[in-house]
Design a protein around this motif. Structure first.
Motif, short mmCIF file in Angstrom:
data_model
loop_
_atom_site.label_atom_id
_atom_site.label_comp_id
_atom_site.label_asym_id
_atom_site.label_seq_id
_atom_site.Cartn_x
_atom_site.Cartn_y
_atom_site.Cartn_z
N MET A 186 -42.40 -47.50 23.95
CA MET A 186 -42.00 -46.40 24.80
C MET A 186 -41.13 -45.44 23.98
O MET A 186 -40.21 -45.86 23.28
CB MET A 186 -41.24 -46.95 26.00
CG MET A 186 -40.89 -45.91 26.99
SD MET A 186 -40.31 -46.77 28.45
CE MET A 186 -40.20 -45.42 29.52
N LYS A 187 -41.44 -44.15 24.07
CA LYS A 187 -40.70 -43.15 23.30
C LYS A 187 -39.34 -42.85 23.93
O LYS A 187 -39.21 -42.78 25.15
CB LYS A 187 -41.50 -41.85 23.22
CG LYS A 187 -42.74 -41.94 22.40
CD LYS A 187 -43.39 -40.60 22.30
CE LYS A 187 -44.62 -40.67 21.44
NZ LYS A 187 -45.27 -39.40 21.28
N SER A 188 -38.40 -42.60 23.08
CA SER A 188 -37.09 -42.21 23.58
C SER A 188 -37.09 -40.71 23.87
O SER A 188 -38.00 -39.98 23.47
CB SER A 188 -36.01 -42.55 22.57
OG SER A 188 -36.15 -41.71 21.43
N ALA A 189 -36.10 -40.25 24.56
CA ALA A 189 -35.99 -38.83 24.91
C ALA A 189 -35.88 -37.98 23.65
O ALA A 189 -36.45 -36.88 23.58
CB ALA A 189 -34.78 -38.60 25.81
N SER A 190 -35.18 -38.46 22.63
CA SER A 190 -35.03 -37.68 21.40
C SER A 190 -36.37 -37.56 20.66
O SER A 190 -36.66 -36.53 20.06
CB SER A 190 -33.95 -38.28 20.50
OG SER A 190 -34.32 -39.58 20.09
N GLN A 191 -37.20 -38.62 20.68
CA GLN A 191 -38.51 -38.55 20.05
C GLN A 191 -39.41 -37.55 20.79
O GLN A 191 -40.16 -36.81 20.16
CB GLN A 191 -39.18 -39.92 20.01
CG GLN A 191 -38.57 -40.87 19.01
CD GLN A 191 -39.21 -42.24 19.08
OE1 GLN A 191 -39.54 -42.73 20.15
NE2 GLN A 191 -39.37 -42.86 17.92
N SER A 192 -39.35 -37.55 22.10
CA SER A 192 -40.14 -36.60 22.90
C SER A 192 -39.71 -35.17 22.64
O SER A 192 -40.54 -34.27 22.50
CB SER A 192 -40.01 -36.93 24.39
OG SER A 192 -40.56 -38.18 24.67
N LEU A 193 -38.40 -34.97 22.57
CA LEU A 193 -37.88 -33.63 22.30
C LEU A 193 -38.30 -33.17 20.90
O LEU A 193 -38.72 -32.03 20.72
CB LEU A 193 -36.36 -33.61 22.44
CG LEU A 193 -35.69 -32.26 22.19
CD1 LEU A 193 -36.19 -31.23 23.19
CD2 LEU A 193 -34.19 -32.40 22.27
N LEU A 194 -38.22 -34.06 19.92
CA LEU A 194 -38.64 -33.73 18.56
C LEU A 194 -40.12 -33.36 18.52
O LEU A 194 -40.52 -32.40 17.86
CB LEU A 194 -38.35 -34.90 17.62
CG LEU A 194 -38.69 -34.68 16.14
CD1 LEU A 194 -37.88 -33.50 15.58
CD2 LEU A 194 -38.43 -35.94 15.35
#
Length: 159
Positions: free
Chosen positions: A1-9
Motif C-alpha cells: 500500500m502506497k503512503s501519502a507521500s509516495q502518492s503525492l510524489l
C-alpha cells in the motif's frame, strides 16, 4: 500500500511530465473558421501540433501552423506558411485586392489562409514574428470521419 507521500510524489512527477510534453512536445487545439477551407472545416477541427519545428527553425512554406494572433494576443490563429524570412525576401502578394510589394525580413513569417477570399492574415497585418508561432500542425483528429495527416502543401508559390 502506497503512503501519502509516495502518492503525492507520483502526482507531482505526472504533472511535471504532462506539462513538459504539452509545452515542448505536442498539443491539441481546435481550429475554427473559414480561413483554412478546404484543408480544415469552418465548423471546427481538432488538430495536433508539435512545438519542435518553430524552436529549431525548420518551418517551411506550405506548413500549417498555430500562432498567437498578431492583432489579439489572447487568441490563436491557424494559417499556412507562405514565406519564411530566413533571409531577406521580397515578393508580391495580394493586399487589399491590389498587387503590392511586401518584404518578409529575417525572423518573420508570412501567413495566409487557404481560403484567400475569407481570411484575415499577413495580407492585413503583415509579416508575423517567428516568436508568435506556437507549433506546426501535423494531424487532424476530429471529426473522426476526416482523421488525416496534415502535410506541407506542394501548391505554395511566392510570386
Amino acid at each position: 500500500m502506497k503512503s501519502a507521500s509516495q502518492s503525492l510524489l507520483f502526482l507531482v512527477k505526472f504533472g511535471c511530465s504532462f506539462y513538459v510534453l504539452q509545452k515542448y512536445g505536442v498539443e491539441a487545439s481546435v481550429c475554427v473558421g473559414p480561413s483554412m477551407e478546404p484543408t480544415l472545416n469552418a465548423q471546427g477541427d481538432i488538430v495536433i501540433f508539435e512545438h519542435i519545428s518553430p524552436r529549431w527553425g525548420t518551418l517551411q512554406p506550405g506548413d500549417v501552423v498555430v500562432a498567437k494572433s498578431p492583432s489579439n494576443p489572447h487568441s490563436y490563429i491557424c494559417k499556412r506558411v507562405k514565406v519564411v524570412g530566413d533571409k531577406p525576401f521580397s515578393s508580391r502578394f495580394w493586399k487589399y485586392r491590389q498587387r503590392t510589394p511586401q518584404y518578409v525580413p529575417r525572423g518573420y513569417i508570412w501567413l495566409q489562409g487557404d481560403n484567400a477570399d475569407n481570411s484575415t492574415d499577413s495580407r492585413e497585418y503583415g509579416p508575423v514574428p517567428e516568436a508568435l508561432i506556437v507549433g506546426r500542425v501535423f494531424l487532424r483528429i476530429w471529426p473522426m470521419s476526416q482523421i488525416e495527416w496534415i502535410g506541407r502543401s506542394p501548391k505554395i508559390s511566392t510570386n
